[in-house]
Design a protein around this motif. Structure first.
Motif, PDB file in Angstrom:
ATOM      1  N   HIS A   3      51.127  81.106  71.704  1.00 44.22           N
ATOM      2  CA  HIS A   3      52.484  81.183  72.020  1.00 44.22           C
ATOM      3  C   HIS A   3      52.970  82.005  73.293  1.00 44.22           C
ATOM      4  O   HIS A   3      53.417  81.628  74.229  1.00 44.22           O
ATOM      5  CB  HIS A   3      53.336  82.277  70.893  1.00 44.22           C
ATOM      6  N   THR A   6      52.157  79.171  75.832  1.00 51.10           N
ATOM      7  CA  THR A   6      53.285  78.444  75.859  1.00 51.10           C
ATOM      8  C   THR A   6      54.278  79.020  76.625  1.00 51.10           C
ATOM      9  O   THR A   6      54.939  78.259  77.580  1.00 51.10           O
ATOM     10  CB  THR A   6      54.035  78.239  74.416  1.00 51.10           C
ATOM     11  N   HIS A   7      54.709  80.446  76.514  1.00 49.38           N
ATOM     12  CA  HIS A   7      55.641  80.876  77.541  1.00 49.38           C
ATOM     13  C   HIS A   7      55.310  80.875  78.907  1.00 49.38           C
ATOM     14  O   HIS A   7      56.106  80.685  79.541  1.00 49.38           O
ATOM     15  CB  HIS A   7      55.860  82.421  76.754  1.00 49.38           C
ATOM     16  N   TYR A  10      56.222  77.534  80.358  1.00 50.26           N
ATOM     17  CA  TYR A  10      57.414  77.121  80.407  1.00 50.26           C
ATOM     18  C   TYR A  10      58.007  77.878  81.561  1.00 50.26           C
ATOM     19  O   TYR A  10      58.970  77.509  82.392  1.00 50.26           O
ATOM     20  CB  TYR A  10      58.128  76.993  79.112  1.00 50.26           C
ATOM     21  N   LEU A  13      56.843  76.751  84.826  1.00 46.49           N
ATOM     22  CA  LEU A  13      57.518  75.255  85.124  1.00 46.49           C
ATOM     23  C   LEU A  13      58.902  75.488  85.791  1.00 46.49           C
ATOM     24  O   LEU A  13      59.542  75.064  86.704  1.00 46.49           O
ATOM     25  CB  LEU A  13      57.550  74.639  83.742  1.00 46.49           C
ATOM     26  N   GLU A  14      59.555  76.688  84.953  1.00 53.90           N
ATOM     27  CA  GLU A  14      61.254  76.971  85.562  1.00 53.90           C
ATOM     28  C   GLU A  14      61.173  77.615  86.865  1.00 53.90           C
ATOM     29  O   GLU A  14      61.946  77.223  87.699  1.00 53.90           O
ATOM     30  CB  GLU A  14      61.635  77.943  84.470  1.00 53.90           C
ATOM     31  N   ARG A  17      60.427  74.918  89.572  1.00 51.96           N
ATOM     32  CA  ARG A  17      61.322  73.971  89.977  1.00 51.96           C
ATOM     33  C   ARG A  17      62.366  74.430  90.752  1.00 51.96           C
ATOM     34  O   ARG A  17      63.314  73.780  91.377  1.00 51.96           O
ATOM     35  CB  ARG A  17      62.221  73.649  88.503  1.00 51.96           C
ATOM     36  N   VAL A  18      62.321  75.754  91.311  1.00 52.10           N
ATOM     37  CA  VAL A  18      63.428  76.296  92.272  1.00 52.10           C
ATOM     38  C   VAL A  18      62.408  76.875  93.297  1.00 52.10           C
ATOM     39  O   VAL A  18      62.033  78.092  93.362  1.00 52.10           O
ATOM     40  CB  VAL A  18      64.279  77.420  91.570  1.00 52.10           C
ATOM     41  N   LEU A  84      65.647  82.699  71.761  1.00 50.96           N
ATOM     42  CA  LEU A  84      64.400  82.587  71.524  1.00 50.96           C
ATOM     43  C   LEU A  84      63.769  83.814  70.704  1.00 50.96           C
ATOM     44  O   LEU A  84      62.621  83.357  69.978  1.00 50.96           O
ATOM     45  CB  LEU A  84      63.569  82.885  72.920  1.00 50.96           C
TER      46      LEU A  84
END
Lengths: 245, 300
Positions: A3, A6-7, A10, A13-14, A17-18, A84
């Motif tokens: 887990h 996973t966090h 992402y 990834l977030e 993206r910026v 979440l």
């Protein structure tokens, strides 16, 4: 554990993206390195090694204050955060994921500083010194992580940005990270040992050069770590109580 | 007997001085589709948050799959909708679904899930670039990502156009047809009527009604008959009486019968008005009225 990964995945990834958000994190330490260290101390192996240590500490501090302080505060404002918590994992993976993501971003801020030091200055250390230097940075990052979490868990996001900026400046200057080594004003020399930035950078200097740290700086670093840690736990618990009790 | 998936037992929840829920009980059994109705501030979201483990009750007990919902392991078969405003805007739709699904031991297939909610075309789009309605549908779909046995849907279709709303209803009906249980909050009566089999009405933190859809629909057909009269005889079918200076308001399920009886009784009255009650009014009036006081006595 899966887990947590996973966090991390992402959250990274977030962030990726910026890219502008990351550039801010990378820009300041690298720019300081280029404008203050390379022209003034680049030819002197001793001075540029010290200055590189300072800039690395600077990168760690600003990265902690902004990614944790501002990041946590912004997350708390989003309804995604409580959502979440309803997933079958609890709050730990998100928190751990945030810490690991912060470390990764810190690494991204450190990398260009290290590259500039290697390519454009005479800074030098042994492989063991480099390894110990990173260990020292890691230890020095602890109170700044706590400080970032304290800001993030106790303030709304607009206030968190302001407070992170206001905190980061005196810590950097007062700790003597920005001024070229040897030409630090006397009043900064007087207050520096009482700021966490000084203890942190002295650890890095001790790891990478023949520097002997001051006892006051190290004791104060430990005091800062304990105190910011206690306040961060307090802020986290208070936030939990307000939103999830 | 059917398995009870979730339970609130005599639950009270206070926020400071405000009582959000007041000794409320609710059982959710396997395969039920329950509509939770009530005005804003009635305690619907508080009840949902307690069942999802986001909040602790001030007193009373909340159980989910045989344990406390605060224990993450108990939430493996629970699905919930996030508020659409908070979806991570930089993630793509498929990434967001994958992220949520990764928390569950046996998640639903992502593409099949997107298909079920008519979202296949948005699979590779970044969430930040989607319309409010599209985000809302993704938020609802996320509740089903973990293959849950119980889904809590808090205002799932607020802000959706008719077509999107019906598409979502179909998705919810399919899930229910496959044996899934749903607790759906809404302040749209229409939505509850379209989906729910059992209806629970909350008002001021209390359960005002908990019955089949038909029974509750009957209660909602209440009219308010207002008039000015010095004295009223005993009238049939009066569910509640309110007095406001010289005006008397009678609540009844059969306004025609009431007016006929009133005229036949030959009492003088003036200013007759008949209005439908709002859902909220009807329930508050019904529960506030003492059953014994339903017959009208002498006017004040």
């Amino acid at each position: 554990m899966s887990h947590v990964l996973t966090h991390v995945k992402y959250q990274l990834l977030e962030t990726i993206r910026v890219p502008v958000a990351m550039i801010g994190n990378i820009f300041f330490p690298s720019a300081s390195m280029l404008f203050f260290v390379v022209p003034f101390a680049g030819d002197d192996p001793g001075a540029s090694t010290y200055a590189t240590g300072s800039m690395m500490t600077f990168a760690v501090m600003s990265s902690c204050l902004f990614t944790y302080g501002v990041g946590v505060s912004e997350d708390r404002a989003q309804p995604w955060d409580p959502y979440l918590r309803t997933l079958p994992a609890g709050p730990v993976p998100r928190f751990a994921g945030r810490l690991v993501t912060g470390l990764a971003l810190m690494g991204l801020a450190l990398l260009p500083v290290l590259l500039i030091a290697v390519l454009l200055t005479e800074a030098t250390t042994t492989p063991l010194g480099l390894l110990l230097g990173f260990a020292a940075l890691f230890a020095g990052a602890v109170p700044f992580t706590f400080l970032g979490l304290l800001i993030g868990y106790s303030l709304p996001s607009k206030a968190a940005i302001a407070v992170a900026q206001i905190t980061f400046f005196p810590l950097a200057f007062g700790g003597g990270l920005i001024t070229p080594p040897g030409s630090t004003p006397a009043f900064i020399e007087a207050i520096a040992p009482y700021l966490p930035t000084r203890g942190a950078v002295e650890l890095v200097w001790a790891a990478t050069t023949g520097f002997t740290p001051q006892v006051t700086s190290l004791v104060m670093l430990a005091v800062w770590t304990v105190v910011t840690g206690a306040f961060a736990v307090w802020a986290y618990r208070r936030d939990e109580g307000r939103r999830f009790a | 007997m059917t398995e009870t998936l979730a339970q609130a037992i005599e639950v009270t929840r206070r926020y400071g001085d405000v009582v959000a829920l007041d000794t409320t009980s609710l059982d959710i059994r396997a395969g039920e589709l329950i509509g939770l109705l009530g005005p804003n501030g009635a305690g619907k979201s508080t009840l949902v948050n307690l069942l999802a483990g986001l909040r602790r009750p001030t007193s009373g007990t909340v159980r989910l799959f045989g344990g406390t919902p605060r224990d993450p392991a108990r939430r493996r078969e629970l699905g919930m909708t996030p508020q659409d405003t908070g979806l991570p805007s930089t993630l793509r739709v498929r990434e967001c679904v994958d992220f949520v699904a990764a928390h569950f031991p046996a998640p639903a297939g992502r593409d099949e899930l997107l298909d079920r909610f008519g979202l296949s075309g948005l699979r590779d789009r970044q969430i930040g670039g989607l319309s409010g309605g599209q985000k809302r549908r993704i938020a609802v779909a996320l509740a089903f990502a973990g293959n849950p046995r119980l889904v809590l849907l808090d205002e799932p279709t607020t802000g959706l156009d008719v077509e999107a709303r019906r598409a979502l209803w179909d998705g919810i009906r399919d899930y229910h047809a496959g044996g899934g249980a749903v607790l759906l909050t809404s302040h749209y009566l229409e939505e509850i009527e379209a989906l729910a089999e059992r209806v629970v009405v909350l008002g001021h933190g209390r359960t005002l009604a908990d019955d089949t859809l038909e029974a509750v629909r009957g209660m909602v057909g209440v009219r308010r008959v207002s008039l000015t009269a010095a004295h009223l005889p005993e009238l049939p079918g009066v569910l509640g009486v309110e007095r406001e200076e010289e005006r008397t308001h009678l609540l009844t399920a059969d306004a025609d019968l009431l007016v006929r009886e009133l005229v036949l009784a030959g009492v003088p009255f003036s200013g007759l008005e008949i209005r439908p009650t709002t859902l909220e009014e009807a329930f508050l009036a019904i529960t506030a009225a003492d059953p014994g006081a339903a017959a009208v006595g002498t006017a004040a």
